[in-house]
Design a protein around this motif. Structure first.
Motif, PDB file in Angstrom:
ATOM      1  N   LEU A   1      48.234  44.352  40.351  1.00  7.60           N
ATOM      2  CA  LEU A   1      47.430  42.633  40.628  1.00  7.60           C
ATOM      3  C   LEU A   1      47.417  42.198  39.138  1.00  7.60           C
ATOM      4  O   LEU A   1      46.065  42.945  39.654  1.00  7.60           O
ATOM      5  CB  LEU A   1      47.318  42.737  42.233  1.00  7.60           C
ATOM      6  N   THR A   2      47.044  41.578  39.142  1.00  8.27           N
ATOM      7  CA  THR A   2      45.972  41.447  37.985  1.00  8.27           C
ATOM      8  C   THR A   2      45.176  39.861  38.339  1.00  8.27           C
ATOM      9  O   THR A   2      45.919  38.790  39.236  1.00  8.27           O
ATOM     10  CB  THR A   2      46.885  40.863  36.954  1.00  8.27           C
ATOM     11  N   LEU A   3      43.885  40.040  38.730  1.00  7.41           N
ATOM     12  CA  LEU A   3      43.038  38.765  39.058  1.00  7.41           C
ATOM     13  C   LEU A   3      42.054  38.430  37.964  1.00  7.41           C
ATOM     14  O   LEU A   3      42.041  39.202  37.263  1.00  7.41           O
ATOM     15  CB  LEU A   3      42.367  39.497  40.047  1.00  7.41           C
ATOM     16  N   ASP A   4      41.895  36.994  37.812  1.00  8.21           N
ATOM     17  CA  ASP A   4      41.243  35.903  37.088  1.00  8.21           C
ATOM     18  C   ASP A   4      40.032  35.753  38.083  1.00  8.21           C
ATOM     19  O   ASP A   4      40.342  34.834  38.387  1.00  8.21           O
ATOM     20  CB  ASP A   4      41.768  34.866  36.607  1.00  8.21           C
ATOM     21  N   THR A   5      39.335  36.885  38.160  1.00  7.39           N
ATOM     22  CA  THR A   5      37.908  36.616  39.068  1.00  7.39           C
ATOM     23  C   THR A   5      36.621  35.491  38.296  1.00  7.39           C
ATOM     24  O   THR A   5      36.578  35.085  36.925  1.00  7.39           O
ATOM     25  CB  THR A   5      37.281  37.351  38.840  1.00  7.39           C
ATOM     26  N   LYS A   6      36.272  34.746  39.210  1.00 10.33           N
ATOM     27  CA  LYS A   6      35.650  33.594  38.887  1.00 10.33           C
ATOM     28  C   LYS A   6      33.826  34.341  39.594  1.00 10.33           C
ATOM     29  O   LYS A   6      33.707  35.167  40.175  1.00 10.33           O
ATOM     30  CB  LYS A   6      35.420  32.229  39.742  1.00 10.33           C
ATOM     31  N   ASP A   7      32.691  34.009  38.585  1.00 15.74           N
ATOM     32  CA  ASP A   7      31.442  34.637  39.369  1.00 15.74           C
ATOM     33  C   ASP A   7      31.295  34.007  40.322  1.00 15.74           C
ATOM     34  O   ASP A   7      31.770  32.275  40.555  1.00 15.74           O
ATOM     35  CB  ASP A   7      30.792  33.652  37.785  1.00 15.74           C
ATOM     36  N   GLY A   8      30.519  34.518  41.488  1.00 12.44           N
ATOM     37  CA  GLY A   8      30.095  33.901  42.991  1.00 12.44           C
ATOM     38  C   GLY A   8      31.385  33.344  43.906  1.00 12.44           C
ATOM     39  O   GLY A   8      31.014  33.793  44.308  1.00 12.44           O
ATOM     40  N   ARG A   9      32.156  34.521  43.841  1.00 14.90           N
ATOM     41  CA  ARG A   9      33.322  34.841  44.354  1.00 14.90           C
ATOM     42  C   ARG A   9      33.433  35.504  44.470  1.00 14.90           C
ATOM     43  O   ARG A   9      32.789  36.989  44.899  1.00 14.90           O
ATOM     44  CB  ARG A   9      34.713  33.697  44.333  1.00 14.90           C
ATOM     45  N   ASN A  10      34.023  35.822  46.306  1.00 14.62           N
ATOM     46  CA  ASN A  10      34.581  37.211  46.927  1.00 14.62           C
ATOM     47  C   ASN A  10      36.236  36.946  46.898  1.00 14.62           C
ATOM     48  O   ASN A  10      36.781  36.048  47.211  1.00 14.62           O
ATOM     49  CB  ASN A  10      34.382  37.465  47.952  1.00 14.62           C
ATOM     50  N   TYR A  11      36.945  38.271  46.214  1.00 10.90           N
ATOM     51  CA  TYR A  11      38.509  38.599  46.173  1.00 10.90           C
ATOM     52  C   TYR A  11      38.466  39.007  47.361  1.00 10.90           C
ATOM     53  O   TYR A  11      38.647  40.798  47.595  1.00 10.90           O
ATOM     54  CB  TYR A  11      38.784  38.652  45.031  1.00 10.90           C
ATOM     55  N   TYR A  12      39.831  39.503  48.047  1.00  9.97           N
ATOM     56  CA  TYR A  12      40.535  40.220  49.311  1.00  9.97           C
ATOM     57  C   TYR A  12      42.500  40.533  48.473  1.00  9.97           C
ATOM     58  O   TYR A  12      43.041  39.812  48.187  1.00  9.97           O
ATOM     59  CB  TYR A  12      40.273  39.546  50.228  1.00  9.97           C
ATOM     60  N   VAL A  13      42.093  42.130  48.165  1.00 11.76           N
ATOM     61  CA  VAL A  13      43.508  42.338  48.259  1.00 11.76           C
ATOM     62  C   VAL A  13      44.395  43.035  49.372  1.00 11.76           C
ATOM     63  O   VAL A  13      43.151  43.484  49.893  1.00 11.76           O
ATOM     64  CB  VAL A  13      43.556  43.599  46.790  1.00 11.76           C
ATOM     65  N   TRP A  14      45.631  42.870  49.789  1.00  9.17           N
ATOM     66  CA  TRP A  14      46.034  43.250  50.910  1.00  9.17           C
ATOM     67  C   TRP A  14      46.957  44.349  50.691  1.00  9.17           C
ATOM     68  O   TRP A  14      47.677  44.363  49.262  1.00  9.17           O
ATOM     69  CB  TRP A  14      46.941  42.637  51.552  1.00  9.17           C
ATOM     70  N   GLN A  15      46.674  46.202  50.616  1.00  4.78           N
ATOM     71  CA  GLN A  15      47.776  46.700  50.742  1.00  4.78           C
ATOM     72  C   GLN A  15      48.759  47.125  51.612  1.00  4.78           C
ATOM     73  O   GLN A  15      48.327  47.796  52.514  1.00  4.78           O
ATOM     74  CB  GLN A  15      46.850  48.205  49.560  1.00  4.78           C
ATOM     75  N   GLU A  16      50.413  46.848  50.990  1.00  5.92           N
ATOM     76  CA  GLU A  16      50.893  47.078  52.208  1.00  5.92           C
ATOM     77  C   GLU A  16      52.120  48.154  51.657  1.00  5.92           C
ATOM     78  O   GLU A  16      52.278  48.534  51.025  1.00  5.92           O
ATOM     79  CB  GLU A  16      51.882  45.808  52.329  1.00  5.92           C
ATOM     80  N   VAL A  17      51.644  49.321  53.179  1.00  2.00           N
ATOM     81  CA  VAL A  17      52.186  50.506  52.301  1.00  2.00           C
ATOM     82  C   VAL A  17      53.619  50.051  53.233  1.00  2.00           C
ATOM     83  O   VAL A  17      54.086  50.435  54.394  1.00  2.00           O
ATOM     84  CB  VAL A  17      51.670  51.592  52.734  1.00  2.00           C
TER      85      VAL A  17
END
Length: 64
Positions: free
Chosen positions: A16-32
Motif C-alpha cells: 500500500l502506498t500512502l502520500d502522507t501530509k504533515d500533522g495527520r494520522n494515517y490508519y492501515v487495516w490489514q485483512e488476513v
C-alpha cells in the motif's frame, strides 16, 4: 510527509502506498485471509474515525 510504501509479507506480498501530509494520522487495516500454505493478506487505508475506533477496541495481553 511524502510517499511511503507499507508491505506485508505472507503467502503474498501486499503493498500500500500512502502520500502522507504533515500533522495527520494515517490508519492501515490489514485483512488476513486463509491461503494454501500460509495466510495471505490485504492492506487498505481506512478513515481516521474507523482507524481510531479499531485501535480503541484493542486489548493488551495480560500476563497470567
Amino acid at each position: 510527509p511524502g510517499m511511503h510504501e507499507i508491505a506485508s509479507h505472507t503467502e503474498n506480498t501486499a503493498k500500500l502506498t500512502l502520500d502522507t501530509k504533515d500533522g495527520r494520522n494515517y490508519y492501515v487495516w490489514q485483512e488476513v485471509q486463509m491461503g494454501m500454505w500460509q495466510p495471505g493478506s490485504q492492506l487498505r487505508e481506512v478513515s481516521e474515525d474507523v482507524g481510531r475506533k479499531g485501535v480503541l477496541e484493542c486489548k493488551l495481553a495480560a500476563p497470567e
